[in-house]
Enzyme design. Structure first.
Site, PDB file in Angstrom:
ATOM      1  N   GLU A 187      26.740 -23.159 -27.009  1.00  0.00           N
ATOM      2  CA  GLU A 187      25.442 -22.701 -25.221  1.00  0.00           C
ATOM      3  C   GLU A 187      27.098 -22.043 -24.725  1.00  0.00           C
ATOM      4  OE1 GLU A 187      22.387 -24.735 -24.184  1.00  0.00           O
ATOM      5  OE2 GLU A 187      21.826 -24.436 -25.839  1.00  0.00           O
ATOM      6  N   GLU A 286      18.689 -24.657 -33.003  1.00  0.00           N
ATOM      7  CA  GLU A 286      18.215 -24.963 -31.933  1.00  0.00           C
ATOM      8  C   GLU A 286      16.145 -25.181 -31.234  1.00  0.00           C
ATOM      9  OE1 GLU A 286      19.949 -27.201 -27.994  1.00  0.00           O
ATOM     10  OE2 GLU A 286      22.028 -27.441 -29.541  1.00  0.00           O
TER      11      GLU A 286
END
Ligand SMILES: *[C@@H]1O[C@H](CO)[C@@H](O)[C@H](O)[C@H]1NC(C)=O
Ligand SMILES: *[C@@H]1O[C@H](CO)[C@@H](O)[C@H](O)[C@H]1NC(C)=O
Ligand SMILES: *[C@@H]1O[C@H](CO)[C@@H](O)[C@H](O)[C@H]1NC(C)=O
Ligand SMILES: *[C@@H]1O[C@H](CO)[C@@H](O)[C@H](O)[C@H]1NC(C)=O
Ligand SMILES: *[C@@H]1O[C@H](CO)[C@@H](O)[C@H](O)[C@H]1NC(C)=O
Ligand SMILES: *[C@@H]1O[C@H](CO)[C@@H](O)[C@H](O)[C@H]1NC(C)=O
Length: 496
Positions: A187, A286
């Protein structure tokens, strides 16, 4: 009337009665009627078992984490695991001597990967975060302080990546490690990287080249972004720089887009697939039923969410990795309250949440999916699969929080069913079944439950097997009806 004629009449009347009682549709007039055809099937790949998420690497040295992983792998069939922090200071992979010479150390890494591999599971290696000794700054994330700054020198980073890969080959063999995947960072667009995206692309390219310099057979991907962002930009960058990733990875939580829509995962994944094209492996490394708010991970909302979405997004992503398998998890520090709405499928103490039981049912589904004809209902749906000696029927009733949902009566007819079904069981996940948070709440929500209380909560989390009345409408057609409550899941297993 002679005796023969009389008996013929009796037989005729019996046949009449018999057909009268079975050929009439047994469904309640208000039920949702679904008809499955076991002769019209398609492949049902267990793609959701491809990977599961975990708290950071260091946890792999803990017994409770190991026990929970073994349970998840044994019961849910996960094939891979992904976690942050293989290069964090607690793993002690990288230090420097006084003159700046790199000192690599892999004992902790080996402890974690040895254990994972002993379970028959492989890592999707997230290459993160920055060892302090190699960092360009002091910014860290989470309770465990992963350093999220770029390297002070990209040559040092590339050298470490090459050394790390070479160590993995030496310990686990090339044949094994080429089956792993290597994902560059986590991320970079959501607070895990102090550089901008341009600097992330540089990290991606340097890391890609370092890994491929060891062997072109390794699988390398990114950008591991949050919210399905920067996929097109990443592909544009790789194209302009003449390299091709082995996979594109990203994350999505249904709460990322407000207001939440029931099929938001389908919308977002379809869009990502359209961006990367049909041939590029697309990894959702995720997802969960939400990020932090409204905090329903411990409830039956999560189980209904998982069932609905795993069916809904079938065939779009190659990896769809639930974040995470356990609440042994330290991003905000290890929580002591057993039900804290953590991401895990299991609480601390290894109590399976409703979400875990949903994955358990999915694991039991067969590898052929029957075509099901029926209403496109706003909350209810049905999956029918076929295995070697059983048929699994999963019924769900799911909607987003606050949206209309009520008890639904569902009537299911299965055509081309084997004539010799000899056992039918019903299991449920809903407010009354497999709902351990309810028992814990009734106990007064103890932060530190006694062993007796843990045992009682654990027992309440298990499946209760009920009989279900089913009827053969003809030799190869079988039917039954059930009521499914809001955010409920029911599984009917027919064995033959
Ligand atoms: C990190 O912080 C320490 C103490 O404030 C400072 O001495 C050091 O230079 C910082 N390191 C980097 C890489 O900025
Ligand atoms: C980066 O590290 C390499 C390898 O140790 C070294 O040769 C180089 O001089 C370093 N670059 C800078 C700018 O410090
Ligand atoms: C990204 O950061 C670099 C410095 O690290 C800077 O030169 C560049 O202009 C930045 N790019 C954008 C798009 O902000
Ligand atoms: C990519 O390859 C093309 C064609 O070989 C070449 O013209 C271009 O300069 C290359 N770009 C980069 C960034 O290396
Ligand atoms: C068989 O299943 C497909 C979907 O997989 C469906 O489109 C088709 O209508 C079904 N055929 C029959 C005869 O029901
Ligand atoms: C669903 O049915 C149960 C059991 O009959 C009942 O207690 C409950 O109130 C019903 N819920 C709704 C939302 O209708």
């Amino acid at each position: 009337m002679n005796k023969n004629i009389l008996s013929i009449f009796v037989v005729l009347i019996l046949i009449q009665l018999c057909f009268a009682s079975v050929s009439v549709n047994t469904c309640d007039s208000t039920s949702l009627i679904y008809t499955a055809d076991l002769k019209n099937t398609t492949e049902w790949e267990h793609y959701w078992e491809g990977c599961v998420g975990s708290g950071h690497a260091w946890l792999g040295t803990r017994q409770d984490w190991r026990d929970a992983l073994k349970t998840a792998v044994d019961k849910l069939g996960f094939e891979r695991i992904r976690f942050h922090g293989i290069f964090d200071d607690d793993m002690n992979v990288y230090q420097e001597a006084a003159d700046g010479t790199p000192i690599y150390s892999y004992y902790n890494v080996d402890q974690v990967y040895d254990y994972i591999l002993s379970l028959g599971v492989r890592p999707i290696v997230e290459l993160s975060f920055m060892p302090t000794a190699m960092a360009s700054g002091n910014t860290t994330i989470f309770h465990y302080r992963g350093n999220i700054t770029p390297p002070k020198n990209y040559t040092l980073w590339a050298d470490m990546i090459e050394n790390f890969l070479q160590h993995l080959i030496d310990r686990y063999t090339m044949d094994e490690v080429k089956k792993w995947h290597f994902e560059v960072w986590n991320e970079p667009n959501c607070g895990f990287w102090t550089g901008n995206m341009t600097e992330y692309y540089h990290l991606l390219q340097v890391t890609f080249n370092a890994i491929k310099s060891v062997s072109t057979e390794f699988s390398v991907g990114g950008p591991a972004t949050c919210q399905s962002q920067y996929l097109a930009e990443t592909l544009q960058f790789t194209q302009e720089n003449n390299f091709t990733l082995d996979f594109v990875s990203t994350h999505e939580y249904p709460t990322d887009i407000q207001p939440v829509q029931r099929n938001i995962m389908y919308q977002v994944l379809s869009n990502s697939r359209a961006i990367v094209g049909p041939d590029m492996p697309l990894f959702y490394t995720e997802y969960n039923d939400g990020l932090y708010s409204p905090g329903l991970h411990d409830t039956t909302f999560a189980s209904a969410f998982a069932i609905f979405n795993i069916i809904d997004v079938y065939g779009i992503a190659d990896i769809f990795s639930w974040w995470t398998f356990s609440d042994v998890f330290e991003e905000q520090g290890q929580q002591s309250v057993p039900f804290n709405q953590g991401f895990g499928l299991q609480t601390i103490y290894g109590i399976p949440k409703p979400s875990f039981k949903a994955f358990e049912l999915l694991h039991e589904t067969g590898y052929e999916r029957a075509y099901v004809d029926g209403p496109d209902h706003p909350t209810a749906g049905v999956l029918v699969t076929k295995g070697d000696s059983e048929i699994m029927v999963i019924v769900y009733n799911h909607n987003i929080p606050g949206a209309p949902i009520t008890n639904e009566t569902v009537c299911i007819t299965i055509n081309n069913v084997p004539a010799n079904v000899n056992s039918a069981t019903l299991r449920r996940i809903d407010d009354e079944n497999c709902n351990p948070i309810a028992i814990w709440t009734q106990m007064g929500s103890p932060t530190y439950p006694s062993q007796d209380q843990i045992d009682e909560i654990y027992d309440s989390a298990q499946f209760v097997y009920e009989d279900i009345d089913y009827k053969y409408l003809s030799l190869n057609t079988l039917s039954f009806e059930i009521i499914i409550p809001p955010q409920g899941v029911a599984a009917i297993k027919l064995e033959y």
